[in-house]
Design a protein around this motif. Sequence first.
Motif, PDB file in Angstrom:
ATOM      1  N   LEU A  86      29.911  20.869 -50.783  1.00  0.00           N
ATOM      2  CA  LEU A  86      29.982  20.873 -49.322  1.00  0.00           C
ATOM      3  C   LEU A  86      30.967  21.925 -48.811  1.00  0.00           C
ATOM      4  N   LYS A  87      30.602  22.501 -47.667  1.00  0.00           N
ATOM      5  CA  LYS A  87      31.393  23.547 -47.025  1.00  0.00           C
ATOM      6  C   LYS A  87      31.797  23.087 -45.629  1.00  0.00           C
ATOM      7  N   PRO A  88      32.863  23.655 -45.083  1.00  0.00           N
ATOM      8  CA  PRO A  88      33.261  23.271 -43.723  1.00  0.00           C
ATOM      9  C   PRO A  88      32.131  23.450 -42.714  1.00  0.00           C
ATOM     10  N   GLU A  89      31.288  24.432 -42.913  1.00  0.00           N
ATOM     11  CA  GLU A  89      30.179  24.656 -41.983  1.00  0.00           C
ATOM     12  C   GLU A  89      29.082  23.599 -42.092  1.00  0.00           C
ATOM     13  N   ASP A  90      29.167  22.709 -43.051  1.00  0.00           N
ATOM     14  CA  ASP A  90      28.237  21.577 -43.125  1.00  0.00           C
ATOM     15  C   ASP A  90      28.677  20.430 -42.219  1.00  0.00           C
ATOM     16  N   THR A  91      29.845  20.543 -41.628  1.00  0.00           N
ATOM     17  CA  THR A  91      30.335  19.506 -40.729  1.00  0.00           C
ATOM     18  C   THR A  91      29.389  19.339 -39.548  1.00  0.00           C
ATOM     19  N   ALA A  92      28.903  18.113 -39.363  1.00  0.00           N
ATOM     20  CA  ALA A  92      27.927  17.824 -38.307  1.00  0.00           C
ATOM     21  C   ALA A  92      27.605  16.342 -38.304  1.00  0.00           C
ATOM     22  N   MET A  93      26.894  15.938 -37.268  1.00  0.00           N
ATOM     23  CA  MET A  93      26.269  14.623 -37.266  1.00  0.00           C
ATOM     24  C   MET A  93      24.907  14.800 -37.914  1.00  0.00           C
ATOM     25  N   TYR A  94      24.599  13.948 -38.880  1.00  0.00           N
ATOM     26  CA  TYR A  94      23.337  14.036 -39.609  1.00  0.00           C
ATOM     27  C   TYR A  94      22.415  12.903 -39.171  1.00  0.00           C
ATOM     28  N   TYR A  95      21.164  13.276 -38.881  1.00  0.00           N
ATOM     29  CA  TYR A  95      20.192  12.335 -38.344  1.00  0.00           C
ATOM     30  C   TYR A  95      18.948  12.281 -39.226  1.00  0.00           C
ATOM     31  N   CYS A  96      18.412  11.089 -39.344  1.00  0.00           N
ATOM     32  CA  CYS A  96      17.130  10.862 -39.987  1.00  0.00           C
ATOM     33  C   CYS A  96      16.042  10.915 -38.911  1.00  0.00           C
ATOM     34  N   ASN A  97      14.867  11.404 -39.278  1.00  0.00           N
ATOM     35  CA  ASN A  97      13.814  11.637 -38.289  1.00  0.00           C
ATOM     36  C   ASN A  97      12.441  11.412 -38.907  1.00  0.00           C
ATOM     37  N   VAL A  98      11.531  10.863 -38.100  1.00  0.00           N
ATOM     38  CA  VAL A  98      10.145  10.733 -38.530  1.00  0.00           C
ATOM     39  C   VAL A  98       9.238  10.869 -37.307  1.00  0.00           C
ATOM     40  N   GLN A  99       8.085  11.461 -37.548  1.00  0.00           N
ATOM     41  CA  GLN A  99       7.075  11.585 -36.506  1.00  0.00           C
ATOM     42  C   GLN A  99       5.957  10.605 -36.811  1.00  0.00           C
ATOM     43  N   LEU A 100       5.760   9.624 -35.943  1.00  0.00           N
ATOM     44  CA  LEU A 100       4.692   8.658 -36.115  1.00  0.00           C
ATOM     45  C   LEU A 100       3.674   8.907 -35.001  1.00  0.00           C
ATOM     46  N   GLY A 101       2.576   9.586 -35.367  1.00  0.00           N
ATOM     47  CA  GLY A 101       1.624   9.958 -34.336  1.00  0.00           C
ATOM     48  C   GLY A 101       2.262  10.909 -33.343  1.00  0.00           C
ATOM     49  N   LEU A 102       2.245  10.533 -32.081  1.00  0.00           N
ATOM     50  CA  LEU A 102       2.813  11.386 -31.029  1.00  0.00           C
ATOM     51  C   LEU A 102       4.270  11.065 -30.733  1.00  0.00           C
ATOM     52  N   VAL A 103       4.823  10.101 -31.406  1.00  0.00           N
ATOM     53  CA  VAL A 103       6.177   9.641 -31.104  1.00  0.00           C
ATOM     54  C   VAL A 103       7.135  10.070 -32.202  1.00  0.00           C
ATOM     55  N   THR A 104       8.276  10.614 -31.772  1.00  0.00           N
ATOM     56  CA  THR A 104       9.331  11.017 -32.696  1.00  0.00           C
ATOM     57  C   THR A 104      10.452   9.996 -32.640  1.00  0.00           C
ATOM     58  N   TYR A 105      10.904   9.563 -33.805  1.00  0.00           N
ATOM     59  CA  TYR A 105      11.976   8.585 -33.886  1.00  0.00           C
ATOM     60  C   TYR A 105      13.189   9.204 -34.549  1.00  0.00           C
ATOM     61  N   TRP A 106      14.352   8.799 -34.048  1.00  0.00           N
ATOM     62  CA  TRP A 106      15.634   9.268 -34.570  1.00  0.00           C
ATOM     63  C   TRP A 106      16.533   8.078 -34.854  1.00  0.00           C
ATOM     64  N   GLY A 107      17.371   8.243 -35.862  1.00  0.00           N
ATOM     65  CA  GLY A 107      18.432   7.290 -36.051  1.00  0.00           C
ATOM     66  C   GLY A 107      19.612   7.662 -35.171  1.00  0.00           C
ATOM     67  N   ARG A 108      20.692   6.878 -35.273  1.00  0.00           N
ATOM     68  CA  ARG A 108      21.878   7.156 -34.457  1.00  0.00           C
ATOM     69  C   ARG A 108      22.779   8.194 -35.095  1.00  0.00           C
ATOM     70  N   GLY A 109      22.544   8.472 -36.356  1.00  0.00           N
ATOM     71  CA  GLY A 109      23.302   9.513 -37.035  1.00  0.00           C
ATOM     72  C   GLY A 109      24.496   8.992 -37.813  1.00  0.00           C
ATOM     73  N   THR A 110      24.940   9.833 -38.746  1.00  0.00           N
ATOM     74  CA  THR A 110      26.150   9.557 -39.512  1.00  0.00           C
ATOM     75  C   THR A 110      26.956  10.854 -39.579  1.00  0.00           C
ATOM     76  N   GLN A 111      28.251  10.750 -39.320  1.00  0.00           N
ATOM     77  CA  GLN A 111      29.099  11.935 -39.212  1.00  0.00           C
ATOM     78  C   GLN A 111      29.559  12.395 -40.595  1.00  0.00           C
ATOM     79  N   VAL A 112      29.409  13.683 -40.842  1.00  0.00           N
ATOM     80  CA  VAL A 112      29.918  14.317 -42.052  1.00  0.00           C
ATOM     81  C   VAL A 112      30.947  15.355 -41.627  1.00  0.00           C
ATOM     82  N   THR A 113      32.151  15.218 -42.161  1.00  0.00           N
ATOM     83  CA  THR A 113      33.225  16.165 -41.860  1.00  0.00           C
ATOM     84  C   THR A 113      33.749  16.728 -43.174  1.00  0.00           C
ATOM     85  N   VAL A 114      33.706  18.046 -43.289  1.00  0.00           N
ATOM     86  CA  VAL A 114      34.176  18.726 -44.492  1.00  0.00           C
ATOM     87  C   VAL A 114      35.436  19.505 -44.126  1.00  0.00           C
ATOM     88  N   SER A 115      36.547  19.035 -44.640  1.00  0.00           N
ATOM     89  CA  SER A 115      37.820  19.641 -44.259  1.00  0.00           C
ATOM     90  C   SER A 115      38.880  19.345 -45.310  1.00  0.00           C
TER      91      SER A 115
END
Length: 116
Positions: A86-115
């Motif tokens: 992991l690198k500092p530039e990987d620091t971000a909120m990471y989200y899971c995603n799926v497209q079910l038909g015409l609808v896109t779903y997202w999770g709330r995310g999990t924070q990754v901090t590289v420091s």
Amino acid sequence: QVRLEESGGGLVQPGGSLRLACVASGFTIYSYFMNWYRQAPGKKRELVATIGNNGAWTNYVYSVKGRFTISRDNAKNTVYLQMNSLKPEDTAMYYCNVQLGLVTYWGRGTQVTVSS
């Protein structure tokens, strides 16, 4: 009700590793491509990795190739993102995603901090 729940984020030093998990409910992931996105402060959300429905096909953004691995356990209805070197530039909120038909779903995310 469709739900995606991410976990596994945290604070890690450069060069370290984390494994993110996304547990899906309300649908069976077996039939779908699954994605991991990330969004850093002040930046657009970007697609990090995609995995095909049988796990045989994967794709990654260039900046993480060779360091991140996406995988899935259809029996557990779960998708993973193993992140190594992991690198500092990987620091971000990471989200899971799926497209079910015409609808896109997202999770709330999990924070990754590289420091250090």
